[in-house]
Design a protein around this motif. Structure first.
Motif, PDB file in Angstrom:
ATOM      1  N   PHE A   1       0.806  -1.226   0.000  1.00 22.04           N
ATOM      2  CA  PHE A   1       0.000   0.000   0.000  1.00 22.04           C
ATOM      3  C   PHE A   1       0.844   1.283   0.000  1.00 22.04           C
ATOM      4  CE2 PHE A   1      -2.514  -3.264   2.259  1.00 22.04           C
ATOM      5  CZ  PHE A   1      -3.609  -3.349   1.403  1.00 22.04           C
ATOM      6  N   LYS A   2       2.048   1.214  -0.485  1.00 22.61           N
ATOM      7  CA  LYS A   2       2.955   2.360  -0.427  1.00 22.61           C
ATOM      8  C   LYS A   2       2.392   3.567  -1.177  1.00 22.61           C
ATOM      9  CE  LYS A   2       7.910   3.279  -1.140  1.00 22.61           C
ATOM     10  NZ  LYS A   2       9.134   2.726  -1.768  1.00 22.61           N
ATOM     11  N   SER A   3       2.041   3.388  -2.425  1.00 24.05           N
ATOM     12  CA  SER A   3       1.515   4.504  -3.219  1.00 24.05           C
ATOM     13  C   SER A   3       0.201   5.014  -2.632  1.00 24.05           C
ATOM     14  CB  SER A   3       1.302   4.074  -4.672  1.00 24.05           C
ATOM     15  OG  SER A   3       2.500   3.614  -5.256  1.00 24.05           O
ATOM     16  N   TYR A   4      -0.683   4.091  -2.292  1.00 26.72           N
ATOM     17  CA  TYR A   4      -2.004   4.457  -1.776  1.00 26.72           C
ATOM     18  C   TYR A   4      -1.909   5.282  -0.503  1.00 26.72           C
ATOM     19  CZ  TYR A   4      -6.557   3.808   0.490  1.00 26.72           C
ATOM     20  OH  TYR A   4      -7.749   4.014   1.137  1.00 26.72           O
ATOM     21  N   ILE A   5      -1.123   4.845   0.443  1.00 25.54           N
ATOM     22  CA  ILE A   5      -1.047   5.529   1.734  1.00 25.54           C
ATOM     23  C   ILE A   5      -0.414   6.907   1.604  1.00 25.54           C
ATOM     24  CG2 ILE A   5       0.089   5.442   3.994  1.00 25.54           C
ATOM     25  CD1 ILE A   5      -0.504   2.451   4.048  1.00 25.54           C
ATOM     26  N   HIS A   6       0.558   7.050   0.703  1.00 27.98           N
ATOM     27  CA  HIS A   6       1.154   8.366   0.490  1.00 27.98           C
ATOM     28  C   HIS A   6       0.181   9.330  -0.174  1.00 27.98           C
ATOM     29  CE1 HIS A   6       5.148   6.643   1.405  1.00 27.98           C
ATOM     30  NE2 HIS A   6       5.514   7.892   1.588  1.00 27.98           N
ATOM     31  N   ARG A   7      -0.648   8.820  -1.052  1.00 26.31           N
ATOM     32  CA  ARG A   7      -1.484   9.700  -1.868  1.00 26.31           C
ATOM     33  C   ARG A   7      -2.875   9.957  -1.282  1.00 26.31           C
ATOM     34  NH1 ARG A   7       0.155  10.193  -7.425  1.00 26.31           N
ATOM     35  NH2 ARG A   7       2.119   9.100  -7.839  1.00 26.31           N
ATOM     36  N   TYR A   8      -3.471   8.952  -0.646  1.00 27.50           N
ATOM     37  CA  TYR A   8      -4.875   9.048  -0.254  1.00 27.50           C
ATOM     38  C   TYR A   8      -5.027   8.875   1.259  1.00 27.50           C
ATOM     39  CZ  TYR A   8      -5.644   9.108  -5.194  1.00 27.50           C
ATOM     40  OH  TYR A   8      -5.606   9.480  -6.521  1.00 27.50           O
ATOM     41  N   LEU A   9      -5.088  10.012   1.933  1.00 30.98           N
ATOM     42  CA  LEU A   9      -5.228   9.993   3.388  1.00 30.98           C
ATOM     43  C   LEU A   9      -6.653   9.633   3.782  1.00 30.98           C
ATOM     44  CD1 LEU A   9      -3.193  13.017   4.799  1.00 30.98           C
ATOM     45  CD2 LEU A   9      -2.427  10.721   4.178  1.00 30.98           C
ATOM     46  N   THR A  10      -6.805   9.096   4.976  1.00 33.31           N
ATOM     47  CA  THR A  10      -8.112   8.849   5.577  1.00 33.31           C
ATOM     48  C   THR A  10      -8.089   9.360   7.012  1.00 33.31           C
ATOM     49  OG1 THR A  10      -7.500   6.641   6.401  1.00 33.31           O
ATOM     50  CG2 THR A  10      -8.436   6.778   4.173  1.00 33.31           C
ATOM     51  N   PRO A  11      -9.237   9.731   7.571  1.00 35.74           N
ATOM     52  CA  PRO A  11      -9.277  10.278   8.940  1.00 35.74           C
ATOM     53  C   PRO A  11      -9.337   9.170   9.998  1.00 35.74           C
ATOM     54  CG  PRO A  11     -11.450  10.375   7.998  1.00 35.74           C
ATOM     55  CD  PRO A  11     -10.557   9.803   6.920  1.00 35.74           C
ATOM     56  N   TYR A  12      -8.430   8.216   9.912  1.00 32.06           N
ATOM     57  CA  TYR A  12      -8.536   7.017  10.750  1.00 32.06           C
ATOM     58  C   TYR A  12      -8.347   7.300  12.232  1.00 32.06           C
ATOM     59  CZ  TYR A  12      -3.385   6.768  10.842  1.00 32.06           C
ATOM     60  OH  TYR A  12      -2.045   7.027  11.041  1.00 32.06           O
ATOM     61  N   LEU A  13      -7.495   8.282  12.556  1.00 34.80           N
ATOM     62  CA  LEU A  13      -7.259   8.575  13.974  1.00 34.80           C
ATOM     63  C   LEU A  13      -8.518   9.107  14.661  1.00 34.80           C
ATOM     64  CD1 LEU A  13      -3.707  10.204  13.766  1.00 34.80           C
ATOM     65  CD2 LEU A  13      -4.290   7.902  14.533  1.00 34.80           C
ATOM     66  N   ALA A  14      -9.372   9.768  13.895  1.00 35.74           N
ATOM     67  CA  ALA A  14     -10.589  10.340  14.473  1.00 35.74           C
ATOM     68  C   ALA A  14     -11.539   9.259  14.976  1.00 35.74           C
ATOM     69  CB  ALA A  14     -11.293  11.217  13.446  1.00 35.74           C
ATOM     70  N   SER A  15     -11.438   8.042  14.437  1.00 40.90           N
ATOM     71  CA  SER A  15     -12.278   6.941  14.894  1.00 40.90           C
ATOM     72  C   SER A  15     -11.483   5.929  15.717  1.00 40.90           C
ATOM     73  CB  SER A  15     -12.941   6.240  13.706  1.00 40.90           C
ATOM     74  OG  SER A  15     -11.966   5.753  12.801  1.00 40.90           O
TER      75      SER A  15
END
Length: 481
Positions: free
Chosen positions: A250-264
């Motif tokens: 998931f290297k490309s994906y994680i660098h490019r497309y953030l998600t608000p995971y910490l908020a949950s």
């Protein structure tokens, strides 16, 4: 004698009510396997010189602009973009008037390498404390290279907040993908629930992998810059390529497309949850550990406990691999996830589970196998506490359609068709939502499958209260006569 007749009448009333209740557990009408055959456009990626991949004019102009929700409640967005020449400017100007920007937010910059490809400067900027149900205008860049966009924040979290979601999966960047995206943009939906498999860049090699992430970002910008896309990862985001020295998933994906995971309170960007309007949306990762005692397993149990159906009555789950699928492609691939998650879906009365992965469309009735917890169609039974399972893996990627369904059609399958398209879910209030699947019929959008989705919490409780009130009235009338 009269007393016996009253008791018999009461018994018949109760028996009728029970039969009505039992009938709601059946599969319903016989399932449909569509016989439609479309003149398929070639499943090849759009050529690099096509206008949808054009680089914006101007030195260091921001490109690949996309936004997603930035918090748990819908009062923040993450705006992301790429610059190829310099890491600056790294800020977003925004406000509620077109051309007048009252506020400025600073972002963070990252980049990465993949084989010998070096990404541009990837910017992520969190804009928080937004007003609900408000149109915001924003500008990125400066001088002749500046670009302007807008988005609308969602309504306040409320049980009767109406909202329209689009559902897209396995999109890619073919002419079929473009057809899907163009049709979706005319739907009036306000946010995309994306089911994984974004760019299909992993079907390329060496530097072309990174190049095709860039082209997809420019291709999708016509939508992603103007409304949030709620991301989930699929198998084509893994990009495990040891022959190129690339072994970080998931290297490309994680660098490019953030998600608000910490908020949950999630420990990974690959699984998380948000609340938006009247919906609580849970994103699961099929390609991360999920069995008992893993981080994702712990998190999903905790997240379901945080769901408040009094505030967000609609409970929606996104995952890439379907746990019910009657296509030859990826058949029973989701059984391991079914064994772990299905009992939770039933316990917490999830309304609908959307998945992709299979390049076709399929909708189920409300069904489960939680009482057997084994694979095999003969163990699947109607279950009014279960969600509807919908596969929307038909965005248009270069792998083509999955055209071979199991024959005969299983009883749990309500409708299935191997065509490209997208779906919409229009929440009307706390009890009902309108669902549509729209086929790309040789370049035209055709509403092909539709039904009214009744909320598992409010509509069900309402029916129970109505039935209980009716039975009590019968008893009172019988006793009073």
């Amino acid at each position: 004698m009269m007393g016996n007749l009253k008791l018999q009448s009461l018994f018949l009333q109760l028996a009728f009510a029970f039969c009505v209740f039992i009938s709601s557990l059946s599969f319903g009408d016989a399932g449909i396997t569509s016989t439609f055959i479309r003149s398929e456009w070639p499943s090849i990626d759009i050529p690099l010189d096509h206008e949808v991949f054009a680089v914006p004019q101007g030195y260091n102009a921001p490109q690949q602009v996309h936004i997603t929700q930035g918090d748990y409640e819908g009062k923040a967005v993450i705006i992301s973009w790429v610059t190829h020449d310099e890491p600056e400017p790294n800020s977003v100007q925004y406000g509620t008037s077109d051309g007048s920007y009252e506020f400025t937010a600073e972002g963070v910059v990252t980049n990465y390498t993949f084989y010998k490809y070096k990404s541009g400067y990837i910017h992520h900027c969190l804009i928080a404390d937004l007003k609900y149900d408000t149109k915001y205008y924003y500008k990125i860049g400066s001088g002749d290279s500046a670009r302007e966009f807008w988005f609308r924040s969602p309504p306040k979290v409320d049980p009767d907040a109406s909202y329209k979601f689009g559902i897209i999966g396995d999109l890619g960047q073919t002419f079929n993908s473009l057809s899907t995206l163009n049709h979706y943009m005319k739907s009036g939906a306000q946010t995309v629930l994306f089911l994984g498999d974004i760019s299909y860049a992993d079907r390329y090699q060496f530097n072309d992998v990174g190049l095709r992430w860039d082209t997809w970002g420019r291709f999708a910008e016509q939508s992603t810059a103007y409304q949030p896309w709620i991301w989930s990862a699929g198998n084509h985001e893994i990009e495990y390529m040891p022959y190129m020295g690339e072994v970080e998933p998931f290297k490309s994906y994680i660098h490019r497309y953030l998600t608000p995971y910490l908020a949950s309170k999630s420990s990974s960007p690959l699984w998380y949850a948000i609340r938006r309007a009247s919906a609580h949306i849970i994103v699961l990762s099929a390609y991360s550990p999920f069995v008992k005692y893993t981080p994702q397993w712990h998190w999903i149990h905790e997240e379901f406990e945080r769901v408040d159906r009094e505030k967000t009555p609609w409970l929606i789950v996104l995952m890439h691999v379907p746990i019910y699928n009657s296509n030859e492609a990826h058949f029973e691939e989701g059984d391991s996830m079914r064994s772990v998650f299905e009992s939770l879906f039933v316990k917490y009365r999830v309304d609908v589970v959307f998945a992709g992965h299979v390049h076709a469309y399929e909708r189920s009735y409300r069904i489960s196998s939680v009482h057997n917890n084994v694979s095999g169609d003969h163990h699947i039974v109607p279950d009014k506490s279960a969600p509807v399972y919908i596969t929307v893996g038909d965005g248009g990627n270069q792998e083509g359609l999955a055209g071979r369904f199991k024959d005969p059609q299983p009883e749990y399958s309500a409708f299935r068709e191997p065509s490209y398209g997208h779906s919409t879910l229009e929440i009307k209030n706390r009890t009902h939502a309108l669902y549509h699947w729209n086929r790309n019929d040789d370049g035209k959008k055709v509403a092909t499958d539709a039904f009214v989705l009744r909320n598992q919490y409010w509509a069900r409780n309402r029916r129970r209260r109505k039935l209980k009130k009716h039975i009590q009235m019968v008893i009172d009338e019988e006793m009073a006569s």
